[in-house]
Write a protein that holds these residues in place. Structure first.
Motif, PDB file in Angstrom:
ATOM      1  N   HIS A 294       0.830  -1.211   0.000  1.00 29.70           N
ATOM      2  CA  HIS A 294       0.000   0.000   0.000  1.00 29.70           C
ATOM      3  C   HIS A 294       0.865   1.263   0.000  1.00 29.70           C
ATOM      4  O   HIS A 294       0.421   2.320   0.449  1.00 29.70           O
ATOM      5  N   LEU A 295       2.057   1.125  -0.497  1.00 25.40           N
ATOM      6  CA  LEU A 295       2.974   2.263  -0.460  1.00 25.40           C
ATOM      7  C   LEU A 295       2.416   3.480  -1.205  1.00 25.40           C
ATOM      8  O   LEU A 295       2.583   4.618  -0.770  1.00 25.40           O
ATOM      9  N   GLU A 296       1.749   3.202  -2.309  1.00 24.70           N
ATOM     10  CA  GLU A 296       1.234   4.328  -3.087  1.00 24.70           C
ATOM     11  C   GLU A 296       0.257   5.153  -2.234  1.00 24.70           C
ATOM     12  O   GLU A 296       0.349   6.386  -2.178  1.00 24.70           O
ATOM     13  N   SER A 297      -0.642   4.456  -1.535  1.00 22.86           N
ATOM     14  CA  SER A 297      -1.580   5.175  -0.656  1.00 22.86           C
ATOM     15  C   SER A 297      -0.817   5.845   0.475  1.00 22.86           C
ATOM     16  O   SER A 297      -1.148   6.968   0.880  1.00 22.86           O
ATOM     17  N   ALA A 298       0.191   5.143   0.988  1.00 23.47           N
ATOM     18  CA  ALA A 298       0.971   5.711   2.092  1.00 23.47           C
ATOM     19  C   ALA A 298       1.595   7.029   1.666  1.00 23.47           C
ATOM     20  O   ALA A 298       1.587   8.018   2.412  1.00 23.47           O
ATOM     21  N   VAL A 299       2.123   7.045   0.448  1.00 27.56           N
ATOM     22  CA  VAL A 299       2.766   8.269  -0.038  1.00 27.56           C
ATOM     23  C   VAL A 299       1.719   9.360  -0.250  1.00 27.56           C
ATOM     24  O   VAL A 299       1.894  10.505   0.168  1.00 27.56           O
ATOM     25  N   LYS A 300       0.596   8.966  -0.875  1.00 31.06           N
ATOM     26  CA  LYS A 300      -0.436   9.980  -1.166  1.00 31.06           C
ATOM     27  C   LYS A 300      -1.015  10.562   0.122  1.00 31.06           C
ATOM     28  O   LYS A 300      -1.253  11.751   0.223  1.00 31.06           O
ATOM     29  N   GLU A 301      -1.242   9.680   1.092  1.00 27.17           N
ATOM     30  CA  GLU A 301      -1.904  10.145   2.310  1.00 27.17           C
ATOM     31  C   GLU A 301      -0.918  10.555   3.402  1.00 27.17           C
ATOM     32  O   GLU A 301      -1.293  11.205   4.368  1.00 27.17           O
ATOM     33  N   GLY A 302       0.329  10.104   3.251  1.00 24.76           N
ATOM     34  CA  GLY A 302       1.343  10.417   4.260  1.00 24.76           C
ATOM     35  C   GLY A 302       1.090   9.708   5.576  1.00 24.76           C
ATOM     36  O   GLY A 302       1.477  10.205   6.639  1.00 24.76           O
ATOM     37  N   THR A 303       0.439   8.565   5.515  1.00 25.91           N
ATOM     38  CA  THR A 303       0.141   7.831   6.755  1.00 25.91           C
ATOM     39  C   THR A 303       0.521   6.363   6.626  1.00 25.91           C
ATOM     40  O   THR A 303       0.604   5.813   5.530  1.00 25.91           O
ATOM     41  N   MET A 304       0.684   5.754   7.783  1.00 35.39           N
ATOM     42  CA  MET A 304       0.953   4.325   7.823  1.00 35.39           C
ATOM     43  C   MET A 304      -0.311   3.589   7.355  1.00 35.39           C
ATOM     44  O   MET A 304      -1.418   4.039   7.640  1.00 35.39           O
ATOM     45  N   GLN A 305      -0.121   2.490   6.680  1.00 33.95           N
ATOM     46  CA  GLN A 305      -1.264   1.850   6.029  1.00 33.95           C
ATOM     47  C   GLN A 305      -1.797   0.643   6.793  1.00 33.95           C
ATOM     48  O   GLN A 305      -2.274  -0.322   6.187  1.00 33.95           O
ATOM     49  N   ASN A 306      -1.737   0.697   8.110  1.00 37.15           N
ATOM     50  CA  ASN A 306      -2.232  -0.424   8.900  1.00 37.15           C
ATOM     51  C   ASN A 306      -3.680  -0.778   8.579  1.00 37.15           C
ATOM     52  O   ASN A 306      -4.043  -1.941   8.513  1.00 37.15           O
ATOM     53  N   TYR A 307      -4.467   0.258   8.371  1.00 38.44           N
ATOM     54  CA  TYR A 307      -5.878   0.005   8.151  1.00 38.44           C
ATOM     55  C   TYR A 307      -6.076  -0.808   6.873  1.00 38.44           C
ATOM     56  O   TYR A 307      -6.764  -1.824   6.848  1.00 38.44           O
ATOM     57  N   ARG A 308      -5.406  -0.350   5.811  1.00 40.88           N
ATOM     58  CA  ARG A 308      -5.570  -1.069   4.538  1.00 40.88           C
ATOM     59  C   ARG A 308      -4.948  -2.454   4.610  1.00 40.88           C
ATOM     60  O   ARG A 308      -5.479  -3.420   4.080  1.00 40.88           O
TER      61      ARG A 308
ATOM     62  N   SER B 184      11.910   4.416   6.331  1.00 35.86           N
ATOM     63  CA  SER B 184      11.033   5.575   6.527  1.00 35.86           C
ATOM     64  C   SER B 184       9.727   5.436   5.758  1.00 35.86           C
ATOM     65  O   SER B 184       8.715   6.027   6.130  1.00 35.86           O
ATOM     66  N   LEU B 185       9.775   4.675   4.668  1.00 35.33           N
ATOM     67  CA  LEU B 185       8.576   4.544   3.841  1.00 35.33           C
ATOM     68  C   LEU B 185       7.435   3.827   4.555  1.00 35.33           C
ATOM     69  O   LEU B 185       6.300   3.855   4.086  1.00 35.33           O
ATOM     70  N   SER B 186       7.744   3.172   5.671  1.00 33.24           N
ATOM     71  CA  SER B 186       6.658   2.538   6.431  1.00 33.24           C
ATOM     72  C   SER B 186       5.714   3.582   7.005  1.00 33.24           C
ATOM     73  O   SER B 186       4.619   3.263   7.434  1.00 33.24           O
ATOM     74  N   MET B 187       6.168   4.840   7.040  1.00 33.49           N
ATOM     75  CA  MET B 187       5.355   5.958   7.518  1.00 33.49           C
ATOM     76  C   MET B 187       4.989   5.839   8.989  1.00 33.49           C
ATOM     77  O   MET B 187       3.870   6.167   9.393  1.00 33.49           O
ATOM     78  N   THR B 188       5.926   5.336   9.788  1.00 33.17           N
ATOM     79  CA  THR B 188       5.679   5.404  11.222  1.00 33.17           C
ATOM     80  C   THR B 188       5.708   6.888  11.585  1.00 33.17           C
ATOM     81  O   THR B 188       6.142   7.725  10.783  1.00 33.17           O
TER      82      THR B 188
END
Ligand SMILES: Cc1cn([C@@H]2O[C@H](COP(=O)(O)OP(=O)(O)OP(=O)(O)O)[C@@H](O)[C@H]2O)c(=O)[nH]c1=O
Length: 675
Positions: A445-459, A628-632
């Motif tokens: 879900h990296l693409e969403s992570a980048v777009k939203e700037g958040t960790m993608q645990n939910y997805r 860092s891309l994990s968006m913690t």
């Protein structure tokens, strides 16, 4: 036969075919046996490519034909032309092929020695070759001028002659700064019959310029092919490199038949990872607190040279864009932009990671560690998987250097036994499984992570995480154990470096905050027998640490205390340790934590931080940047940022040590007066 009629087809600069193209055409059309041998060689080379993939292979030859032939089967190598002068006394050799072998050997050894002496990284393997033509008991090498070419070609006219290529494969080892070499050599003979050549044809050919850099004064793969009536033997041997014989030699060397007394070459299958921290000028000046362990600081462009490197797996016989390397100041041929090897490697990276993850999850490495060697079918039966799927997975692991493949079956590489078997002392199994189960879904879900700037645990997992550890890692027993195993394997791998980066013998007590299973704490008490270490971590972690403890402990055991380092008081200690903690948390949380540590830390005592320290531009080392891309909520920091951070909370004399390993260390002493 006249050449001019067909000249346009071949003349360089007029849409001429590449050497390889014509070679391939010739192989297929006029020399079916050679074509067969060529294909067979390609197939035989593939399994050994995995072996050579992790090695620094150097071709000690300026011959573009040799480069093309080896490049075409996907061998990765650098080109370092030999400076050895081909002046051995021919009459001192009983046979011409012995002369060719000796010359090949001397070419390769000269390069091996030069590279070793110049402190370039000593290559693992150097390949040398020498091609000669023999006719009427004369040895013909490259003509020195047109007259010489004329003399050679007229000798060959209307006759059969032999082309010998001697090859030397030199395995290098640097021991106590001395170069040790083991040489394997062989030769190949091919018989070639020339048509009768008229004077006119002969001179026309000589004037084409083709003969000048070729043994015997002709190039069978190009215009010279028109002079040839037949070829008996390996066509590529005439061109300059006996690929088929070479592959057989590699198979002999790397897949020796059982009970055969061929010497084994010790090698590591997993490429060693070198990190050469590229710190900023500012961070690297003489007053800098930075220290380099081992003080190895190399120019990465030299050690990771892309010179003449071709990507494995290329299927074309000849790849023009693998060619034209340029010699750099060290005599290494470089070909920086001709082939996007790096990009292709990145592109395939996910496949390689996933193959490692799946093999680990299916316990392939455990099975092979216990059983030694197994055929694919036996592995498949044990891991309850299809035979065809298992075979592909095993082959992929062999190609990646994780397994060895022989006629007897598959077995673990040394590295797999050490790092991949789940019960090994230094096993990374836990971290691999965590990467597959936790990081892989997040990264899809990296693409969403980048777009939203958040960790993608939910997805990725269907739930939001407010608190990374409590909501993500410790929400179920299974996930908690998996996470702890992952942290344990990384902590074990890095503990020695962290424990020894600075001399900590002045401290009597230490508290490892968030020390999880106590892997670092256990290393510290080994290294400093007078040090008492307490691990402070969440109750759910401490409840689960027992089975991570060393079986035989010669030192005082580590103490475990449970609590939340943001909220609870932690034990008094001379030295506080934060290993892989700060990068996970927001500035606000870090403020809470460092304020507490600062208050608890008595003047003269210290804080040791272990993290990956970024360079000034914050793009090196890549593993930190990729993390860092994990968006913690947290972030990775550079040396100066860590220094500033510690100073902000009352620590002084901050020193940073780049270990060149997975984790770097930062040590700061509590100032006498509080900030
Ligand atoms: C018969 C024949 C030879 N060659 C080339 O002849 C050179 C031999 O010379 P060498 O001394 O073995 O090699 P080199 O070119 O000087 O390179 P190095 O290995 O650095 O000594 C090599 O190029 C070969 O391809 C052809 O290209 N086609 C042919 O049909």
């Amino acid at each position: 036969m006249r050449m001019r009629a067909v000249w346009r087809l071949w003349s360089p600069g007029r849409g001429s075919r590449s050497v390889g193209d014509s070679a391939r055409r010739r192989i297929n059309a006029s020399c079916p046996r050679a074509a067969y041998l060529g294909l067979l060689a390609g197939m035989a080379l593939k399994p050994v490519l995995g072996k050579l993939g992790s090695k620094r292979v150097v071709l000690a030859s300026a011959s573009p034909r040799r480069q093309e032939i080896l490049c075409s089967v996907g061998l990765r190598f650098e080109v370092v032309p030999s400076w050895f002068k081909e002046t051995l006394e021919k009459s001192s050799f009983a046979t011409p092929y012995k002369y060719a072998i000796e010359t090949a050997k001397q070419k390769a050894l000269e390069v091996a020695n030069r590279m070793h002496v110049k402190h370039l990284r000593t290559p693992d393997i150097v390949i040398g070759a020498d091609t000669i033509v023999t006719v009427d008991e004369h040895i013909l090498e490259k003509p020195i001028d047109k007259q010489d070419a004329y003399r050679m070609l007229s000798r060959l006219s209307g006759k059969e002659h032999s082309v010998f290529t001697g090859v030397a494969i030199v395995h290098c080892n640097s021991k106590d700064n001395r170069l040790e070499t083991e040489v394997t050599d062989f030769y190949e003979e091919t018989k070639v019959k020339f048509a009768d050549l008229s004077e006119e044809l002969l001179w026309e050919y000589i004037h084409s310029g083709e003969p000048m850099d070729k043994a015997g004064g002709y190039g069978i793969q190009a215009l010279g092919g028109m002079l040839v009536e037949y070829v008996h033997g390996d066509f590529l041997n005439v061109v300059g490199f006996p690929l088929n014989h070479f592959c057989k030699k590699l198979v002999e060397l790397y897949y020796p038949p059982p009970k055969h007394t061929i010497h084994h070459i010790k090698h590591d299958s997993i490429p060693s990872v070198e990190t050469f921290e590229n710190l900023s000028d500012e961070e690297n000046d003489s007053s800098s607190p930075l220290q380099y362990k081992g003080a190895i600081k190399l120019d990465r462009s030299k050690t990771h040279s892309s010179g003449g490197v071709c990507s494995p797996g290329s299927s074309n016989i000849i790849k023009p864009n693998c060619m034209m390397p340029v010699e750099n100041q060290n005599g290494v041929m470089e070909n920086p932009d001709k082939f996007p090897s790096k990009i292709l490697e990145l592109l395939d990276g996910f496949r390689a990671s996933k193959a490692l993850f799946v093999a680990s999850k299916l316990k392939v490495f455990d099975l092979l560690k216990n059983k030694g060697v197994l055929q694919a079918v036996d592995v498949a039966n044990t891991i309850n998987s299809s035979v065809c799927g298992t075979e592909r997975l095993l082959d992929a692991c062999a190609a990646l250097g994780l397994l060895e493949k022989t006629l007897q079956g598959y077995s673990n590489s040394d590295s797999a036994n050490i790092y991949l078997a789940s019960d090994s002392e230094d096993s990374l199994h836990g971290y691999i499984i965590h990467s597959d189960d936790h990081l892989w879904p997040l990264f899809t879900h990296l693409e969403s992570a980048v777009k939203e700037g958040t960790m993608q645990n939910y997805r990725a997992f269907g739930k939001k995480s407010e608190n990374l550890f409590q909501d993500s890692y410790y929400q179920s027993m299974e996930v908690k154990q998996r996470f702890m195993a992952a942290m344990h394997s990384i902590a074990k791998l890095t503990a020695k470096d962290v424990a020894t980066a600075f001399d900590l013998s002045q401290f009597r007590s230490a508290c490892d905050l968030g020390g999880c299973t106590g892997a670092l704490a256990n290393e510290l008490v080994q290294k400093y027998p007078n040090l008492k270490v307490t691990v402070f971590d969440l109750p759910e972690v401490i409840a689960n640490v027992s089975h991570f403890q060393p079986v035989r402990q010669h030192t005082a055991p580590v103490t475990f205390t449970s609590g939340d380092f943001f909220k609870d008081n932690f034990p008094e200690a001379d030295l506080y340790i934060l290993s892989r903690i700060l990068h996970d948390w927001t500035d606000e949380k870090i403020h809470m934590l460092l304020s507490k540590i600062s208050a608890a830390c008595k003047p003269g005592n210290a804080l040791l931080v272990a993290e990956i320290v970024l360079n000034k531009e914050k793009i090196y080392p890549p593993r930190a940047v990729l993390q860092s891309l994990s968006m913690t909520e947290g972030k990775q920091r550079s040396a100066s940022e860590y220094k500033q951070l510690l100073e902000k909370y009352g620590f002084t004399s901050v020193q940073i040590k780049i270990t060149g390993n997975f984790l770097d260390t930062i040590l700061g002493f509590r100032k006498l007066s509080s900030h």
